[in-house]
Design a protein around this motif. Structure first.
Motif, mmCIF file in Angstrom:
data_model
loop_
_atom_site.group_PDB
_atom_site.id
_atom_site.type_symbol
_atom_site.label_atom_id
_atom_site.label_comp_id
_atom_site.label_asym_id
_atom_site.label_seq_id
_atom_site.Cartn_x
_atom_site.Cartn_y
_atom_site.Cartn_z
ATOM 1 N N LEU A 32 -8.436 24.219 16.910
ATOM 2 C CA LEU A 32 -8.266 23.440 15.678
ATOM 3 C C LEU A 32 -7.306 22.268 15.893
ATOM 4 N N ILE A 33 -6.174 22.547 16.503
ATOM 5 C CA ILE A 33 -5.158 21.493 16.656
ATOM 6 C C ILE A 33 -5.678 20.358 17.534
ATOM 7 N N LYS A 34 -6.405 20.725 18.588
ATOM 8 C CA LYS A 34 -6.960 19.710 19.481
ATOM 9 C C LYS A 34 -7.841 18.739 18.694
ATOM 10 N N LYS A 35 -8.712 19.318 17.867
ATOM 11 C CA LYS A 35 -9.629 18.493 17.049
ATOM 12 C C LYS A 35 -8.861 17.611 16.070
ATOM 13 N N LEU A 36 -7.839 18.169 15.473
ATOM 14 C CA LEU A 36 -7.091 17.413 14.460
ATOM 15 C C LEU A 36 -6.386 16.211 15.083
ATOM 16 N N ASP A 43 -14.658 29.701 12.195
ATOM 17 C CA ASP A 43 -14.878 28.831 13.352
ATOM 18 C C ASP A 43 -13.935 27.621 13.282
ATOM 19 N N PRO A 44 -12.984 27.508 14.233
ATOM 20 C CA PRO A 44 -11.990 26.432 14.133
ATOM 21 C C PRO A 44 -12.583 25.021 14.242
ATOM 22 N N GLU A 45 -13.712 24.888 14.929
ATOM 23 C CA GLU A 45 -14.347 23.561 15.010
ATOM 24 C C GLU A 45 -14.801 23.122 13.617
ATOM 25 N N VAL A 59 -13.451 20.158 10.616
ATOM 26 C CA VAL A 59 -14.280 19.259 9.799
ATOM 27 C C VAL A 59 -13.908 19.401 8.322
ATOM 28 N N PHE A 60 -13.726 20.656 7.886
ATOM 29 C CA PHE A 60 -13.317 20.909 6.497
ATOM 30 C C PHE A 60 -12.002 20.187 6.189
ATOM 31 N N LEU A 61 -11.022 20.320 7.094
ATOM 32 C CA LEU A 61 -9.696 19.739 6.845
ATOM 33 C C LEU A 61 -9.749 18.205 6.880
#
Ligand code: BF8
Ligand code: SF4
Length: 619
Positions: free
Chosen positions: A454-458, A598-600, A604-606
């Motif tokens: 999650l953090i990587k994506k953010l 699913d953190p991916e 997207v939600f966040l």
């Protein structure tokens, strides 16, 4: 064996293999043995509040639709959730109370070893409590502040004091909804009362009290815990540190502190650096004394002293299987009752310290403000004595560098005293927004996978991340907490963090330190003249497990921060409750929960939450 790849971290997997080889039972083994877990409990549909029960409601509509007392699915689910909130609020707030008691003892000269480390903060917080500080000596102010904080725990007529830190618009929202917390203990006590059989049987009214109860933690007990910790042990400032199991040292006496309250770990850390102890360690053939932390008391030490962090929740059993831990000292919360047994396979001495937390396989040495300094020395001596009893040592990884210690005071200081530069970066779109990623590990999810993914994506998407608790260890181990981690960030975030010389993921502390996030978003909202719920910010707990995490999630949402949860809370037995949490709360507090394992997809939600807030602000 349950799995051979329990973690995304190499120390996690290697030490899991070592534990298996040594016949140490782990949390994953026990999780496996519990399968299949109870479906009724999973949905929140079982009730054992009274002894006419236990009862279960059939989710498929065929069996009973009410318990013996007549409670339906909505009531049962709401009551269960509310009792989780009460337990979480009680845990944080009782931790806060212990600190207030130390503050009081310091003011009376009855706590040798402790002192006021931040007089500036003491006076500032005292003024917030309406205490006249001018011309008074520091100990008098400390005594008066301790008294005033104790009042917050009781039956205030109007509200706990620190709600005044929230933006005015937010306080109006709470008043309108009738959820301004009145007293810290009062809200938890009332929550327990309302959920007794035959009291509050309206799921909306129950959950409303749940919001108030959680706010009594976030703006009450937890906030007091953080503020008094800063007063007694110092306001954190950025410091370099090391993380993962590689922080244990082969040639040194390794002492691990585990738990939450810095009242014990701070005294241990002080004893570890005394000349007397160092000389003793050398006499026993050790090169030094290496104090490291796990879980939140580790975070407290890391934030203020740069002390290294061996691991988060699911690593607490595994680091014992290094065979390198000479002593583990625990206080309370998140300490698995299994670890005494795990330690018995090695030479590790296990010590419990709190009058309210005992564990099998541990020696109990009770710490109180008046004896803590002495006790800490006695224990460090015993750890040194135990160094020679080590058998094989297995430390499979090299430590990872990280920076921690971002209090709001330092963040604002680095920005020149105001949040304006941060707001400018958000307005310009270089930083799209911010997400607080918080909470635990849970064996239902591959260790640290949720957090790191999650953090990587953010950060790739130019979202600044602040983290606390067990997440902060995961992200530090993943290398997100060195200034060069800006290479993993999007171009805007990279530019801003690069200019400030900070990593894209800021370590704000332990779980009670989530209140630092509340203080930060309040400062941002005030600077913009908006409510917290208008800001492009969100919260997330990708791997949460504990009741404390439920309470944190609820006070974040009640404070206007939309919050993502990885694991589903036990509420799916009531669509009414699910709808209120995921939609209805928006009309009440301007924020909701979203659940996505699913953190991916969670990223997207966040990102969507943040972009929507930006649009509404005209950004
Ligand atoms: O208070 S994050 S597992 S250690 S509950 Fe526990 Fe969860 Fe870790 Fe800290 Ni917070
Ligand atoms: Fe059953 Fe009602 Fe008692 Fe719960 S409170 S155990 S539903 S009878």
């Amino acid at each position: 064996d349950p799995r051979t790849d329990v973690s995304i971290t190499s120390d996690g997997n290697l030490l899991f293999d070592k534990a298996v080889k040594d016949n140490v039972e782990t949390v994953w083994h026990r999780h496996e043995a519990q399968q299949p877990q109870c479906g009724f409990c999973d949905m929140g549909l079982s009730c054992r509040i009274c002894i006419m029960g236990p009862c279960r409601v059939d989710p498929f509509g065929q069996g009973p639709q009410t318990g013996v007392c007549g409670a339906d699915a909505d009531i049962i689910v709401a009551r269960n959730l509310c009792r989780m909130i009460a337990a979480g609020a009680a845990s944080h707030s009782d931790h806060g109370r212990d600190l207030v008691e130390v503050l009081e003892a310091v003011s009376k000269g009855e706590a040798p070893g402790y002192k006021i480390r931040s007089e500036e903060k003491l006076r500032r917080v005292a003024r917030e409590y309406g205490i006249q500080t001018e011309g008074k000596d520091v100990l008098t102010v400390a005594g008066e502040l301790a008294d005033a904080m104790m009042e917050d725990y009781g039956m205030r007529r109007k509200s706990v004091t620190l709600v005044n830190r929230a933006p005015e618009k937010r306080r109006k929202v709470w008043e309108k909804a009738g959820i301004t917390p009145r007293g810290i203990d009062r809200e938890t006590s009332e929550m327990m009362h309302r959920t007794h059989m035959g009291v509050d049987n309206d799921w909306v009214s129950l959950l409303t009290q749940g919001l108030r109860n959680a706010l009594s933690d976030g703006w009450g007990g937890s906030m007091i815990a953080t503020e008094v910790s800063d007063i007694l042990f110092g306001v954190p400032a950025p410091k370099p540190t090391m993380v993962n199991a590689g922080v244990l040292k082969k040639g040194q006496v390794n002492i691990v502190v585990h738990g939450h309250n810095p009242v014990v770990s701070e005294m241990v850390s002080k004893a570890c650096i005394s000349e007397e102890m160092l000389a003793l360690a050398k006499a026993k053939g050790a090169a030094g004394i290496n104090l490291v932390g796990v879980c939140c008391t580790g975070n407290e030490l890391l934030m203020r002293r740069g002390i290294a962090m061996a691991g988060n929740h699911l690593m607490t059993e595994l680091i014992l299987s290094t065979g390198a831990v000479d002593m583990m000292i625990v206080d309370y919360q998140c300490i698995m009752p299994s670890i005494g047994k795990a330690a018995a396979c090695y030479h590790t001495k296990m010590i419990s310290t709190s009058d309210k937390a005992r564990f099998p396989g541990m020696e109990h040495h009770e710490f109180h403000p008046d004896n803590a300094e002495e006790k800490a020395k006695t224990l460090v001596k015993a750890a040194i004595e135990n160094f020679g009893n080590r058998k094989q040592v297995y430390i499979p990884v090299a430590p990872q560098e990280a920076v921690g210690g971002f209090s709001i005071e330092t963040i604002l200081g680095a920005l020149g005293g105001t949040p304006a530069p941060l707001i400018d970066a958000i307005k310009a779109g270089k930083i799209r927004g911010a997400v607080g990623v918080v909470g635990c590990n849970n064996p239902k999810i591959k260790h640290d996978y949720g957090h790191v993914t999650l953090i990587k994506k953010l950060i790739e998407n130019d979202i600044l991340v602040v983290d606390t608790g067990c997440v902060s260890v995961a992200s530090a181990k993943a290398g997100f907490k060195v200034p060069s981690a800006i290479e993993m960030a999007g171009p805007g975030l990279k530019e801003i963090c690069g200019a400030l010389g900070i990593p894209p993921v800021l370590h704000l502390g332990s779980c009670v330190d989530n209140v630092r996030i509340l203080v930060l978003v309040s400062a941002l909202a005030d600077a913009l003249g908006v409510d917290i719920s208008d800001l492009p910010v969100a919260g997330s707990a990708p791997e949460w497990y504990s009741e404390k995490a439920v309470t944190i999630g609820v006070y974040c949402v009640a404070s206007g921060i939309t919050t993502h949860l990885g694991p589903m809370p036990p509420v799916t037995g009531s669509m009414n409750v699910v709808k209120l949490l995921t939609e209805g709360l928006n009309d009440v507090v301007g924020a909701t929960f979203g659940v996505e394992p699913d953190p991916e997809k969670a990223a997207v939600f966040l990102i969507r939450v943040i972009e929507k807030k930006r649009k509404a602000l005209g950004l």
